[in-house]
Design a protein around this motif. Structure first.
Motif, PDB file in Angstrom:
ATOM      1  N   ARG A   1     -17.245  -7.140 -74.855  1.00  0.00           N
ATOM      2  CA  ARG A   1     -15.877  -6.728 -75.171  1.00  0.00           C
ATOM      3  C   ARG A   1     -15.150  -7.824 -75.953  1.00  0.00           C
ATOM      4  O   ARG A   1     -15.246  -9.010 -75.605  1.00  0.00           O
ATOM      5  N   PRO A   2     -14.413  -7.463 -76.989  1.00  0.00           N
ATOM      6  CA  PRO A   2     -13.734  -8.473 -77.807  1.00  0.00           C
ATOM      7  C   PRO A   2     -12.693  -9.243 -77.005  1.00  0.00           C
ATOM      8  O   PRO A   2     -12.059  -8.714 -76.094  1.00  0.00           O
ATOM      9  N   ALA A   3     -12.509 -10.511 -77.386  1.00  0.00           N
ATOM     10  CA  ALA A   3     -11.505 -11.348 -76.732  1.00  0.00           C
ATOM     11  C   ALA A   3     -10.106 -11.082 -77.287  1.00  0.00           C
ATOM     12  O   ALA A   3      -9.109 -11.440 -76.668  1.00  0.00           O
ATOM     13  N   VAL A   4     -10.022 -10.452 -78.456  1.00  0.00           N
ATOM     14  CA  VAL A   4      -8.740 -10.173 -79.112  1.00  0.00           C
ATOM     15  C   VAL A   4      -8.009  -9.060 -78.371  1.00  0.00           C
ATOM     16  O   VAL A   4      -8.613  -8.077 -77.925  1.00  0.00           O
ATOM     17  N   THR A   5      -6.691  -9.185 -78.239  1.00  0.00           N
ATOM     18  CA  THR A   5      -5.879  -8.121 -77.645  1.00  0.00           C
ATOM     19  C   THR A   5      -5.644  -7.029 -78.682  1.00  0.00           C
ATOM     20  O   THR A   5      -5.168  -7.316 -79.784  1.00  0.00           O
ATOM     21  N   PRO A   6      -5.975  -5.777 -78.376  1.00  0.00           N
ATOM     22  CA  PRO A   6      -5.801  -4.706 -79.374  1.00  0.00           C
ATOM     23  C   PRO A   6      -4.331  -4.406 -79.617  1.00  0.00           C
ATOM     24  O   PRO A   6      -3.511  -4.513 -78.701  1.00  0.00           O
ATOM     25  N   PRO A   7      -3.958  -4.029 -80.834  1.00  0.00           N
ATOM     26  CA  PRO A   7      -2.559  -3.701 -81.124  1.00  0.00           C
ATOM     27  C   PRO A   7      -2.100  -2.406 -80.455  1.00  0.00           C
ATOM     28  O   PRO A   7      -0.905  -2.222 -80.237  1.00  0.00           O
ATOM     29  N   VAL A   8      -3.048  -1.524 -80.139  1.00  0.00           N
ATOM     30  CA  VAL A   8      -2.750  -0.263 -79.448  1.00  0.00           C
ATOM     31  C   VAL A   8      -3.900   0.008 -78.497  1.00  0.00           C
ATOM     32  O   VAL A   8      -5.056  -0.260 -78.822  1.00  0.00           O
ATOM     33  N   THR A   9      -3.610   0.546 -77.337  1.00  0.00           N
ATOM     34  CA  THR A   9      -4.664   0.921 -76.396  1.00  0.00           C
ATOM     35  C   THR A   9      -4.521   2.387 -76.006  1.00  0.00           C
ATOM     36  O   THR A   9      -3.459   2.992 -76.157  1.00  0.00           O
TER      37      THR A   9
ATOM     38  N   VAL B   1     -11.076  -0.438 -81.343  1.00  0.00           N
ATOM     39  CA  VAL B   1     -12.091   0.556 -80.965  1.00  0.00           C
ATOM     40  C   VAL B   1     -12.426   0.445 -79.482  1.00  0.00           C
ATOM     41  O   VAL B   1     -12.501   1.449 -78.768  1.00  0.00           O
ATOM     42  N   ALA B   2     -12.618  -0.791 -79.008  1.00  0.00           N
ATOM     43  CA  ALA B   2     -12.986  -0.977 -77.604  1.00  0.00           C
ATOM     44  C   ALA B   2     -11.890  -0.494 -76.661  1.00  0.00           C
ATOM     45  O   ALA B   2     -12.168  -0.029 -75.550  1.00  0.00           O
ATOM     46  N   GLY B   3     -10.620  -0.578 -77.100  1.00  0.00           N
ATOM     47  CA  GLY B   3      -9.513  -0.155 -76.250  1.00  0.00           C
ATOM     48  C   GLY B   3      -9.068   1.279 -76.469  1.00  0.00           C
ATOM     49  O   GLY B   3      -8.107   1.720 -75.845  1.00  0.00           O
ATOM     50  N   ALA B   4      -9.753   2.017 -77.352  1.00  0.00           N
ATOM     51  CA  ALA B   4      -9.345   3.387 -77.660  1.00  0.00           C
ATOM     52  C   ALA B   4      -9.798   4.367 -76.586  1.00  0.00           C
ATOM     53  O   ALA B   4     -10.748   4.108 -75.840  1.00  0.00           O
ATOM     54  N   ARG B   5      -9.104   5.476 -76.533  1.00  0.00           N
ATOM     55  CA  ARG B   5      -9.505   6.559 -75.634  1.00  0.00           C
ATOM     56  C   ARG B   5     -10.719   7.284 -76.200  1.00  0.00           C
ATOM     57  O   ARG B   5     -11.634   7.690 -75.479  1.00  0.00           O
ATOM     58  N   ALA B   6     -10.718   7.469 -77.528  1.00  0.00           N
ATOM     59  CA  ALA B   6     -11.833   8.117 -78.220  1.00  0.00           C
ATOM     60  C   ALA B   6     -11.728   7.788 -79.695  1.00  0.00           C
ATOM     61  O   ALA B   6     -10.654   7.450 -80.202  1.00  0.00           O
ATOM     62  N   VAL B   7     -12.848   7.882 -80.394  1.00  0.00           N
ATOM     63  CA  VAL B   7     -12.915   7.649 -81.831  1.00  0.00           C
ATOM     64  C   VAL B   7     -13.459   8.896 -82.504  1.00  0.00           C
ATOM     65  O   VAL B   7     -14.476   9.448 -82.075  1.00  0.00           O
ATOM     66  N   VAL B   8     -12.760   9.347 -83.549  1.00  0.00           N
ATOM     67  CA  VAL B   8     -13.220  10.483 -84.347  1.00  0.00           C
ATOM     68  C   VAL B   8     -13.448   9.967 -85.766  1.00  0.00           C
ATOM     69  O   VAL B   8     -12.537   9.409 -86.387  1.00  0.00           O
TER      70      VAL B   8
ATOM     71  N   GLY C   1     -12.367  -8.660 -85.759  1.00  0.00           N
ATOM     72  CA  GLY C   1     -11.984  -8.855 -84.370  1.00  0.00           C
ATOM     73  C   GLY C   1     -10.912  -7.886 -83.906  1.00  0.00           C
ATOM     74  O   GLY C   1     -10.981  -7.337 -82.802  1.00  0.00           O
ATOM     75  N   VAL C   2      -9.928  -7.631 -84.769  1.00  0.00           N
ATOM     76  CA  VAL C   2      -8.853  -6.697 -84.423  1.00  0.00           C
ATOM     77  C   VAL C   2      -9.385  -5.270 -84.401  1.00  0.00           C
ATOM     78  O   VAL C   2      -9.068  -4.484 -83.496  1.00  0.00           O
ATOM     79  N   LEU C   3     -10.189  -4.917 -85.397  1.00  0.00           N
ATOM     80  CA  LEU C   3     -10.765  -3.569 -85.435  1.00  0.00           C
ATOM     81  C   LEU C   3     -11.638  -3.319 -84.216  1.00  0.00           C
ATOM     82  O   LEU C   3     -11.567  -2.254 -83.585  1.00  0.00           O
ATOM     83  N   ALA C   4     -12.459  -4.308 -83.867  1.00  0.00           N
ATOM     84  CA  ALA C   4     -13.327  -4.154 -82.705  1.00  0.00           C
ATOM     85  C   ALA C   4     -12.513  -3.965 -81.433  1.00  0.00           C
ATOM     86  O   ALA C   4     -12.832  -3.119 -80.581  1.00  0.00           O
TER      87      ALA C   4
END
Length: 318
Positions: free
Chosen positions: A154-162, A233-240, A227-230
């Motif tokens: 899991r990325p160490a960066v905090t996602p801008p949106v979760t 994605v890691a914090g998303a509910r789903a990816v389309v 890092g931000v993109l990862a």
């Protein structure tokens, strides 16, 4: 990735392709890392993939290498003694073979091809999944490899949106781009249901993102740092998305995904079979994945199918 000392033998891997290609090659890279723990593993790949390569935990050094489309680079900026081992994870023909043999490696691991009879290796199979293909190559040389070894830490960066549904409408070629108005229809329906919706795009896709990001969406156009993109994605509910690098990134982070296929069947490039990862595809004759127009099979997918697939994943969450 950290530089190794000069006394350390070097293993060179050629995979000068895109993000999705790198991620499907992670199981093979990790197999090589385990088989040759004392070697410096050098990956010849585009410089923009340095952070993604480091995240794999298998690569010591990135050697900048790229070419237009999926071509083989004309040369590699290799310095010092020849690599002890070279591995062709790029292709199966004379261009990539000769690029590596020009460095005079002690040993070359590659698929066989009639155009380079001096290269002895297993036969190429066009009907094989990309992850399994490179693992089979290594197994043919006695190197154990598990095509399911895909997960990234899991990325160490905090996602801008979760906890958002992430829509990624772009791809390397128009043939794999589902129409933006259909992505916009999916975005509206998700917003109506109370979901957060994020729309991402790569460099040069600002206009595409603007057409998809209806009022209420968060838009991240122009390409985010890896890092931000990862983290997003890691914090998303789903990816389309279409059949592109972001779909493979969702698999690597265990994020639920709905991937839209057209010119290439999911049997060749799709996610592992899992209720978390749904591949939408209407079977038909294969098309050109690098074509200039959306593939006819991709256009058969309707917004209602995407929403239904997300609903099935929502049932899993419940």
């Amino acid at each position: 990735m950290t530089p190794a000392g000069p006394e350390r033998p070097r293993l060179l891997v050629l995979r000068a392709l895109g993000l999705g290609d790198l991620l499907t090659g992670v199981p093979a890279l990790r197999a090589l890392r385990r088989a040759y723990p004392r070697h410096e593993l050098v990956l010849a790949a585009p410089p923009g993939l340095a952070a993604a390569a480091a995240a794999s935990g298998a690569v010591d050094t990135l050697l900048p290498a790229e070419a237009p489309g999926r071509d083989v680079p004309r040369a590699l900026p290799w310095r010092g003694p020849p690599p002890e081992i070279a591995v062709d994870l790029h292709g199966n023909g004379p261009p990539s073979h000769r690029l590596l043999t020009a460095l005079r490696p002690g040993r070359l691991l590659a698929f066989a091809h009639p155009g380079t009879p001096e290269v002895r290796g297993p036969a190429w199979r066009p009907d094989e999944h990309e992850r399994e293909r490179w693992c089979r190559l290594l197994r043919a040389y006695g190197i154990p490899a598990d095509a399911g070894d895909l997960a990234l830490p899991r990325p160490a960066v905090t996602p801008p949106v979760t906890d958002a549904v992430l829509l990624h409408p772009g791809a390397a070629a128009p043939a794999r781009c589902w129409p933006p108005e259909r992505y916009a229809a999916v975005a509206r329906a998700l917003l109506d249901r109370g979901h957060r919706v994020v729309v991402t795009g790569g460099p040069g896709e600002e206009g595409l993102v603007a057409r998809v990001a209806v009022p209420g969406c968060r838009a991240f156009p122009g390409g985010l740092p890896f890092g931000v993109l990862a983290a997003l994605v890691a914090g998303a509910r789903a990816v389309v998305s279409g059949d592109t690098g972001l779909a493979h990134l969702a698999v690597a982070y265990g994020t639920a995904s709905v991937t839209l296929f057209g010119p290439v069947a999911p049997a060749l490039w799709g996610p592992p079979r899992s209720a978390r990862h749904i591949a939408l595809w209407h079977p038909g004759p294969p098309g050109d994945p690098h074509g200039r127009h959306p593939d006819p099979l991709l256009l058969r997918i309707r917004p209602e199918e995407v929403l239904a697939a997300l609903d099935r994943q929502e049932a899993l969450h419940a």
